[in-house]
Motif scaffolding. Structure first.
Motif, PDB file in Angstrom:
ATOM      1  N   ASP A  93       0.864  -1.177   0.000  1.00 27.75           N
ATOM      2  CA  ASP A  93       0.000   0.000   0.000  1.00 27.75           C
ATOM      3  C   ASP A  93       0.903   1.230   0.000  1.00 27.75           C
ATOM      4  O   ASP A  93       1.859   1.317   0.756  1.00 27.75           O
ATOM      5  N   LEU A  94       0.621   2.184  -0.852  1.00 28.39           N
ATOM      6  CA  LEU A  94       1.594   3.220  -1.187  1.00 28.39           C
ATOM      7  C   LEU A  94       1.860   4.212  -0.058  1.00 28.39           C
ATOM      8  O   LEU A  94       2.919   4.813  -0.003  1.00 28.39           O
ATOM      9  N   ARG A  95       0.886   4.448   0.790  1.00 29.67           N
ATOM     10  CA  ARG A  95       1.053   5.358   1.932  1.00 29.67           C
ATOM     11  C   ARG A  95       1.442   6.765   1.490  1.00 29.67           C
ATOM     12  O   ARG A  95       2.309   7.402   2.093  1.00 29.67           O
ATOM     13  N   ILE A  96       0.810   7.231   0.430  1.00 32.40           N
ATOM     14  CA  ILE A  96       0.974   8.625   0.048  1.00 32.40           C
ATOM     15  C   ILE A  96      -0.303   9.376   0.416  1.00 32.40           C
ATOM     16  O   ILE A  96      -1.379   8.788   0.514  1.00 32.40           O
ATOM     17  N   PHE A  97      -0.184  10.674   0.633  1.00 31.03           N
ATOM     18  CA  PHE A  97      -1.285  11.478   1.141  1.00 31.03           C
ATOM     19  C   PHE A  97      -2.067  12.089  -0.016  1.00 31.03           C
ATOM     20  O   PHE A  97      -1.518  12.846  -0.816  1.00 31.03           O
ATOM     21  N   THR A  98      -3.342  11.754  -0.084  1.00 34.91           N
ATOM     22  CA  THR A  98      -4.160  12.158  -1.227  1.00 34.91           C
ATOM     23  C   THR A  98      -4.394  13.662  -1.285  1.00 34.91           C
ATOM     24  O   THR A  98      -4.662  14.211  -2.351  1.00 34.91           O
ATOM     25  N   ALA A 123       2.100  15.580  -5.597  1.00 34.66           N
ATOM     26  CA  ALA A 123       3.199  14.621  -5.690  1.00 34.66           C
ATOM     27  C   ALA A 123       4.461  15.204  -5.056  1.00 34.66           C
ATOM     28  O   ALA A 123       5.145  14.532  -4.275  1.00 34.66           O
ATOM     29  N   LEU A 124       4.779  16.446  -5.391  1.00 37.54           N
ATOM     30  CA  LEU A 124       5.982  17.077  -4.840  1.00 37.54           C
ATOM     31  C   LEU A 124       5.871  17.228  -3.327  1.00 37.54           C
ATOM     32  O   LEU A 124       6.837  16.960  -2.599  1.00 37.54           O
ATOM     33  N   GLU A 125       4.719  17.621  -2.835  1.00 31.96           N
ATOM     34  CA  GLU A 125       4.547  17.798  -1.391  1.00 31.96           C
ATOM     35  C   GLU A 125       4.702  16.463  -0.662  1.00 31.96           C
ATOM     36  O   GLU A 125       5.234  16.437   0.460  1.00 31.96           O
ATOM     37  N   ASN A 126       4.241  15.383  -1.264  1.00 31.54           N
ATOM     38  CA  ASN A 126       4.441  14.073  -0.656  1.00 31.54           C
ATOM     39  C   ASN A 126       5.929  13.765  -0.510  1.00 31.54           C
ATOM     40  O   ASN A 126       6.362  13.230   0.517  1.00 31.54           O
ATOM     41  N   VAL A 127       6.712  14.089  -1.523  1.00 29.34           N
ATOM     42  CA  VAL A 127       8.152  13.830  -1.463  1.00 29.34           C
ATOM     43  C   VAL A 127       8.824  14.781  -0.475  1.00 29.34           C
ATOM     44  O   VAL A 127       9.758  14.401   0.235  1.00 29.34           O
ATOM     45  N   GLU A 128       8.331  16.010  -0.399  1.00 27.64           N
ATOM     46  CA  GLU A 128       8.918  16.998   0.513  1.00 27.64           C
ATOM     47  C   GLU A 128       8.716  16.639   1.975  1.00 27.64           C
ATOM     48  O   GLU A 128       9.341  17.252   2.856  1.00 27.64           O
ATOM     49  N   LEU A 129       7.872  15.663   2.255  1.00 25.85           N
ATOM     50  CA  LEU A 129       7.721  15.204   3.639  1.00 25.85           C
ATOM     51  C   LEU A 129       9.053  14.718   4.197  1.00 25.85           C
ATOM     52  O   LEU A 129       9.267  14.740   5.409  1.00 25.85           O
ATOM     53  N   ALA A 130       9.947  14.281   3.319  1.00 28.71           N
ATOM     54  CA  ALA A 130      11.272  13.853   3.767  1.00 28.71           C
ATOM     55  C   ALA A 130      12.016  14.986   4.462  1.00 28.71           C
ATOM     56  O   ALA A 130      12.855  14.754   5.337  1.00 28.71           O
ATOM     57  N   MET A 139      17.624  14.885   0.169  1.00 29.99           N
ATOM     58  CA  MET A 139      17.948  15.320  -1.173  1.00 29.99           C
ATOM     59  C   MET A 139      16.907  16.333  -1.644  1.00 29.99           C
ATOM     60  O   MET A 139      15.823  16.458  -1.054  1.00 29.99           O
ATOM     61  N   ASP A 140      17.208  17.058  -2.697  1.00 24.01           N
ATOM     62  CA  ASP A 140      16.266  18.018  -3.258  1.00 24.01           C
ATOM     63  C   ASP A 140      15.070  17.260  -3.836  1.00 24.01           C
ATOM     64  O   ASP A 140      15.212  16.403  -4.709  1.00 24.01           O
ATOM     65  N   ALA A 141      13.879  17.558  -3.331  1.00 26.60           N
ATOM     66  CA  ALA A 141      12.680  16.800  -3.699  1.00 26.60           C
ATOM     67  C   ALA A 141      12.386  16.886  -5.192  1.00 26.60           C
ATOM     68  O   ALA A 141      12.030  15.891  -5.827  1.00 26.60           O
ATOM     69  N   GLN A 142      12.532  18.061  -5.773  1.00 27.62           N
ATOM     70  CA  GLN A 142      12.234  18.205  -7.197  1.00 27.62           C
ATOM     71  C   GLN A 142      13.216  17.416  -8.054  1.00 27.62           C
ATOM     72  O   GLN A 142      12.821  16.781  -9.038  1.00 27.62           O
ATOM     73  N   GLU A 143      14.475  17.416  -7.675  1.00 29.07           N
ATOM     74  CA  GLU A 143      15.474  16.652  -8.431  1.00 29.07           C
ATOM     75  C   GLU A 143      15.180  15.158  -8.372  1.00 29.07           C
ATOM     76  O   GLU A 143      15.316  14.445  -9.374  1.00 29.07           O
TER      77      GLU A 143
END
Length: 224
Positions: free
Chosen positions: A71-76, A80-87, A95-99
């Motif tokens: 199950d992907l556990r991404i926030f609906t 997409a970028l904001e999900n990665v920026e959670l890091a 790392m830079d989320a956009q890159e």
């Protein structure tokens, strides 16, 4: 003789194969610390992690170990970028989320919400978020099992690229062609035990153990 000793070396990809219900996902859960109802020892960087405190587990997952679940556990409600920026909120030196999004082929999908993405793209968002934390190793628990067949290839291509870049990966999968072509080592399990482990060419063309032979004869009849 069946054995349970495994060594996962840096910058190698390990593919875990077995019939359903034989311990593949459990092994990932043990390594990631979601379960500790096992006998024996699991060492990470020469440290026994079974007795880790909650804080030690949190630190390990922040800085060293990431896992991709079925199950992907991404926030609906996040893009997409904001999900990665959670890091950025989890680890100290992400790392830079956009890159990272561009690295997984989603540079044009940064502002899309999960509902606007295919299943394969959502899985790549999940991979990008894990990568943004710069882990020492990535665990994948059947990353393509919930995808339509035409979407599987995109996710596997990302994983192939990670393998070429030297990312340490432990992957539970039924994608036999991928295991044969990309893995450094293949691990076959049965009844909670490691039955056989070796290079893909050896496992797929000349398996030593009867249980491995029987399994491969069912899923790869041409090699029987």
């Amino acid at each position: 003789v069946w054995h349970q000793d495994l060594i996962f070396r840096k910058e190698e990809m390990y593919l875990i194969e077995a019939a359903s219900g034989t311990g593949k996902s459990s092994l990932c859960s043990y390594i990631y610390g979601y379960r500790n109802d096992y006998q024996g020892i699991i060492n990470f960087d020469e440290t026994n992690i079974k007795a880790y405190s909650v804080k030690q587990w949190v630190d390990l997952r922040k800085h060293s170990l990431s896992m991709l679940f079925q199950d992907l556990r991404i926030f609906t409600e996040l893009t997409a970028l904001e999900n990665v920026e959670l890091a950025l909120q989890i680890c100290k030196n992400p790392m830079d989320a956009q890159e990272v999004m561009e690295d997984v082929g989603l540079g044009e999908r940064l502002d899309n919400f999960p509902a606007q993405l295919s299943g394969g793209e959502q899985q790549r968002v999940s991979i990008a978020r894990a990568l943004a934390m710069e882990p020492k190793a990535l665990l994948f628990d059947e990353p393509t099992s919930a995808l339509d067949p035409e979407l599987v290839g995109d996710v596997l291509d990302v994983m192939k690229s990670l393998a070429k870049e030297g990312m340490t990966m432990i992957v539970v999968t039924h994608e036999m062609g991928f295991a044969r072509d990309v893995a450094d080592r293949v691990i076959f399990m049965a009844d909670g035990y490691v039955v056989e482990e070796g290079r893909p060419d050896a496992i797929f063309t000349a398996p030593r153990e009867r249980r491995t032979q029987s399994f491969l004869s069912r899923v790869l009849p041409a090699t029987a």
